[in-house]
Design an enzyme around this catalytic site. Structure first.
Site, mmCIF file in Angstrom:
data_model
loop_
_atom_site.group_PDB
_atom_site.id
_atom_site.type_symbol
_atom_site.label_atom_id
_atom_site.label_comp_id
_atom_site.label_asym_id
_atom_site.label_seq_id
_atom_site.Cartn_x
_atom_site.Cartn_y
_atom_site.Cartn_z
ATOM 1 N N GLU A 1 0.872 -1.177 0.000
ATOM 2 C CA GLU A 1 0.000 0.000 0.000
ATOM 3 C C GLU A 1 0.912 1.231 0.000
ATOM 4 O OE1 GLU A 1 -3.327 0.894 -0.344
ATOM 5 O OE2 GLU A 1 -2.422 2.875 -0.189
ATOM 6 N N ASP B 1 -5.483 -4.768 -7.695
ATOM 7 C CA ASP B 1 -6.697 -3.968 -7.478
ATOM 8 C C ASP B 1 -6.347 -2.485 -7.328
ATOM 9 O OD1 ASP B 1 -9.283 -3.201 -6.807
ATOM 10 O OD2 ASP B 1 -9.056 -3.755 -4.695
HETATM 11 N N1 SAM Z 1 -7.645 -4.132 -2.435
HETATM 12 C C1 SAM Z 1 -8.371 -3.294 -1.500
HETATM 13 C C2 SAM Z 1 -9.624 -4.033 -1.042
HETATM 14 O O1 SAM Z 1 -10.192 -4.811 -1.830
HETATM 15 O O2 SAM Z 1 -10.036 -3.851 0.112
HETATM 16 C C3 SAM Z 1 -8.724 -1.948 -2.082
HETATM 17 C C4 SAM Z 1 -7.603 -1.238 -2.747
HETATM 18 S S1 SAM Z 1 -7.983 0.318 -3.446
HETATM 19 C C5 SAM Z 1 -9.019 -0.056 -4.777
HETATM 20 C C6 SAM Z 1 -6.463 0.744 -4.202
HETATM 21 C C7 SAM Z 1 -5.352 1.129 -3.222
HETATM 22 O O3 SAM Z 1 -4.107 1.168 -3.922
HETATM 23 C C8 SAM Z 1 -5.516 2.519 -2.612
HETATM 24 O O4 SAM Z 1 -5.528 2.392 -1.215
HETATM 25 C C9 SAM Z 1 -4.282 3.291 -3.081
HETATM 26 O O5 SAM Z 1 -3.764 4.179 -2.088
HETATM 27 C C10 SAM Z 1 -3.298 2.198 -3.353
HETATM 28 N N2 SAM Z 1 -2.235 2.464 -4.351
HETATM 29 C C11 SAM Z 1 -2.261 3.315 -5.412
HETATM 30 N N3 SAM Z 1 -1.161 3.135 -6.173
HETATM 31 C C12 SAM Z 1 -0.438 2.135 -5.600
HETATM 32 C C13 SAM Z 1 0.763 1.446 -5.932
HETATM 33 N N4 SAM Z 1 1.457 1.771 -7.039
HETATM 34 N N5 SAM Z 1 1.187 0.446 -5.135
HETATM 35 C C14 SAM Z 1 0.501 0.101 -4.025
HETATM 36 N N6 SAM Z 1 -0.651 0.716 -3.644
HETATM 37 C C15 SAM Z 1 -1.122 1.712 -4.428
#
Ligand code: SAM
Length: 306
Positions: A131, A180
């Site tokens: 994250e 995701d």
């Molecule tokens: N997978 C989670 C769930 O199902 O409960 C929801 C995730 S949400 C759709 C996407 C997350 O990815 C956000 O919290 C965002 O801050 C994070 N994020 C954005 N770019 C990222 C990256 N390059 N690597 C890791 N996390 C990232």
């Protein structure tokens, strides 16, 4: 870049589809004794309050998990709106209910907590979480610490697309990767394709689940097509499920969240899916639509290949 906060969307119809499928995949993968490694490349904060400020702002859970609970797990003696609930939906409802022991739906578990709840200690299953958002990664680390899961779960504030590479293939050669992203920047679509292509070279037999929004944007339309091409070239089987709840027919009330806006459809593309997933979704998707469908544009689709 960091405007997306999953707390606004926790428990939405998109989460219902994604997490129902995630649970189904995990149930299958945890049947074999060998250790399983799960990587969640975009983990979010892990746990969300459905009565908190963020969730209240957009009310997306109202058209997702809250509606599903009201219809299928009604309080008191009322019968569920559907005769026999699809086993996948039953499993999803019970998993979410497990985080709400009071019986009231107050907490929504994100993918890290859903996965951790289904992993096996004795089999030495592992969960790797990425994250990048400073606040969410802090919240995630704190939430996970409370579980006392020790070395079973690792949290990294790192780019999940890059971080994933170090874990493929996992030592036991059994793995599930949830991809995701928030897709708030359009380069995420190309990054997902590149990540899948690279991952299949490293670990072609792993199971990969990619969530994506269905929105009027060329990159979003192109993503499942691109994934199909990549996976077909790699000679691996795939499954693609979509759920569209359609436009809201409710009129907006001044001062209340906009009923018609926001995401109305999403999809999950699964590579190397369990053979049990398609028949189970054939029963679950129509029920999901029956309960969550709102109006114009609603529908579901399920296709597979390889
Ligand atoms: N997978 C989670 C769930 O199902 O409960 C929801 C995730 S949400 C759709 C996407 C997350 O990815 C956000 O919290 C965002 O801050 C994070 N994020 C954005 N770019 C990222 C990256 N390059 N690597 C890791 N996390 C990232």
């Amino acid at each position: 870049m960091f405007s997306y906060r999953h707390a606004f969307h926790a428990g939405s119809h998109a989460d219902v589809l994604k997490h129902t499928m995630l649970i189904a995949i995990l149930r299958h993968l945890t049947q074999k004794e060998t250790a399983l490694t799960v990587v969640d490349t975009h983990a979010g904060a892990g746990l969300y309050r459905l009565d908190g400020d963020y969730a209240g702002t957009s009310g997306e859970a109202a058209d997702g998990v809250v509606k599903l609970f009201a219809a299928l797990a009604p309080a008191g003696s009322r019968q569920p709106a559907i005769g026999e609930i699809a086993p996948l939906l039953q499993d999803y409802l019970e998993t979410v209910a497990g985080f709400n022991p009071s019986g009231q739906l107050k907490i929504y578990p994100g993918s890290p907590f859903i996965v951790q709840a289904l992993l096996r200690k004795e089999a030495r299953d592992k969960l790797k979480l990425f994250e990048l958002h400073p606040t969410d990664s802090k919240a995630l680390a704190a939430n996970i610490a409370q579980l006392g899961a020790g070395r079973q779960v690792a949290v990294a504030r790192q780019d999940g697309f890059e971080g994933l590479k170090a874990f493929l293939p996992p030592p036991s050669r059994r793995g599930l990767v949830l991809i995701d992203p928030s897709y708030e920047i359009k380069s995420d679509y190309a990054k997902v394709s590149a990540c899948v292509q690279d991952s299949l070279l490293r670990f072609s037999t792993g199971t990969y689940a990619v969530w994506y929004p269905i929105i009027p944007r060329p990159e979003a339309h192109e993503l499942p097509r691109r994934l199909k091409t990549l996976v077909t070239q790699a000679g691996r089987p795939w499954l693609h499920a979509t759920l569209a709840i359609g436009q809201s027919e409710e009129r907006n009330v001044p001062g209340e969240p906009d009923r018609g806006q926001g995401l109305t459809a999403s999809g999950m593309f699964v590579i190397n899916p369990p053979h049990t997933l398609k028949p189970a979704l054939q029963v679950a998707l129509p029920q999901l639509l029956q309960v969550l469908g709102r109006g114009r544009g609603k529908g579901h689709a399920l296709e597979s290949g390889g």
